[in-house]
Write a protein that holds these residues in place. Structure first.
Motif, mmCIF file in Angstrom:
data_model
loop_
_atom_site.group_PDB
_atom_site.id
_atom_site.type_symbol
_atom_site.label_atom_id
_atom_site.label_comp_id
_atom_site.label_asym_id
_atom_site.label_seq_id
_atom_site.Cartn_x
_atom_site.Cartn_y
_atom_site.Cartn_z
ATOM 1 N N GLN A 19 39.357 38.005 48.309
ATOM 2 C CA GLN A 19 39.424 37.982 46.866
ATOM 3 C C GLN A 19 37.863 37.175 46.466
ATOM 4 O OE1 GLN A 19 42.926 35.962 45.727
ATOM 5 N NE2 GLN A 19 44.209 37.894 45.849
ATOM 6 N N VAL A 20 37.555 36.271 47.026
ATOM 7 C CA VAL A 20 36.236 35.626 46.319
ATOM 8 C C VAL A 20 35.164 36.106 46.941
ATOM 9 C CG1 VAL A 20 35.326 33.362 46.040
ATOM 10 C CG2 VAL A 20 37.740 33.378 46.389
ATOM 11 N N LEU A 23 33.886 39.048 44.784
ATOM 12 C CA LEU A 23 33.004 38.573 43.627
ATOM 13 C C LEU A 23 31.520 38.515 43.552
ATOM 14 C CD1 LEU A 23 35.257 35.691 42.212
ATOM 15 C CD2 LEU A 23 35.061 38.211 41.464
ATOM 16 N N VAL A 24 31.049 38.155 45.095
ATOM 17 C CA VAL A 24 29.672 37.908 45.219
ATOM 18 C C VAL A 24 29.058 38.929 46.213
ATOM 19 C CG1 VAL A 24 30.109 35.291 44.729
ATOM 20 C CG2 VAL A 24 30.176 36.059 47.123
ATOM 21 N N ILE A 35 28.264 32.358 40.114
ATOM 22 C CA ILE A 35 29.391 32.835 39.831
ATOM 23 C C ILE A 35 30.457 31.919 40.914
ATOM 24 C CG2 ILE A 35 30.975 34.620 40.950
ATOM 25 C CD1 ILE A 35 28.401 36.639 40.614
ATOM 26 N N LEU A 36 30.275 31.367 42.062
ATOM 27 C CA LEU A 36 31.140 30.529 42.672
ATOM 28 C C LEU A 36 31.469 29.170 42.100
ATOM 29 C CD1 LEU A 36 30.150 31.166 46.271
ATOM 30 C CD2 LEU A 36 32.073 32.033 45.346
ATOM 31 N N CYS A 39 34.360 29.676 39.781
ATOM 32 C CA CYS A 39 35.360 30.246 40.361
ATOM 33 C C CYS A 39 36.521 29.519 40.366
ATOM 34 C CB CYS A 39 34.931 30.864 41.823
ATOM 35 S SG CYS A 39 36.420 31.796 42.530
ATOM 36 N N GLU A 40 37.764 30.097 40.112
ATOM 37 C CA GLU A 40 39.068 29.365 39.959
ATOM 38 C C GLU A 40 39.474 28.890 41.426
ATOM 39 O OE1 GLU A 40 41.905 31.290 37.778
ATOM 40 O OE2 GLU A 40 40.718 31.434 35.952
ATOM 41 N N LYS A 41 39.161 29.578 42.401
ATOM 42 C CA LYS A 41 39.477 29.295 43.637
ATOM 43 C C LYS A 41 38.595 28.033 44.309
ATOM 44 C CE LYS A 41 42.171 33.301 44.639
ATOM 45 N NZ LYS A 41 43.488 32.761 44.490
ATOM 46 N N LYS A 42 38.587 26.831 44.071
ATOM 47 C CA LYS A 42 37.554 26.006 44.087
ATOM 48 C C LYS A 42 37.424 25.571 45.575
ATOM 49 C CE LYS A 42 36.498 24.882 40.067
ATOM 50 N NZ LYS A 42 35.714 25.447 39.425
ATOM 51 N N ALA A 45 35.509 28.931 46.811
ATOM 52 C CA ALA A 45 34.092 28.759 46.440
ATOM 53 C C ALA A 45 33.260 27.694 47.081
ATOM 54 C CB ALA A 45 34.406 28.397 45.050
#
Length: 111
Positions: A19-20, A23-24, A35-36, A39-42, A45
């Protein structure tokens, strides 16, 4: 020529890492780090940021690459080994808990 960086046996399920990664993918390295950062998923990220920084360090050492133009051409998470654990339940039963891990691969190329 591309720079390939791998992080194996990461203790996070590959479905969550993908999922992360989505994004990139196909972004410049500097933009991907920005972006990272938000990101909510620390945890994921942070791991991906370290992986990108590792690739940038390799590029800086080799003097073949322009660091400002490096793009994340490939980034994917494959399934690693699964740890099987037992969760005790009521009335003597036991449920299996699968603790999944992943292998993350990242490729940097000049744009």
């Amino acid at each position: 020529m591309a720079i390939t960086v791998k992080n194996r046996r990461v203790g996070i399920a590959p479905r969550k890492v993908r999922q992360v990664c989505d994004l990139v993918r196909n972004k410049k390295a500097s933009e991907a780090i920005k972006i990272l950062r938000f990101c909510e998923k620390k945890e994921i990220a942070l791991m991906l940021t370290k992986l990108i920084n590792s690739g940038l360090a390799i590029a800086a050492d080799s003097d073949k690459y322009d660091i400002d133009n490096l793009v994340l051409t490939q980034i994917f998470a494959d399934e690693g080994p699964t740890l099987k654990r037992v969760q005790p339940r009521a009335q003597g039963r036991a449920f299996r808990v699968r603790k999944r891990s992943s292998h993350v691969t990242l490729e940097l190329k000049e744009a």
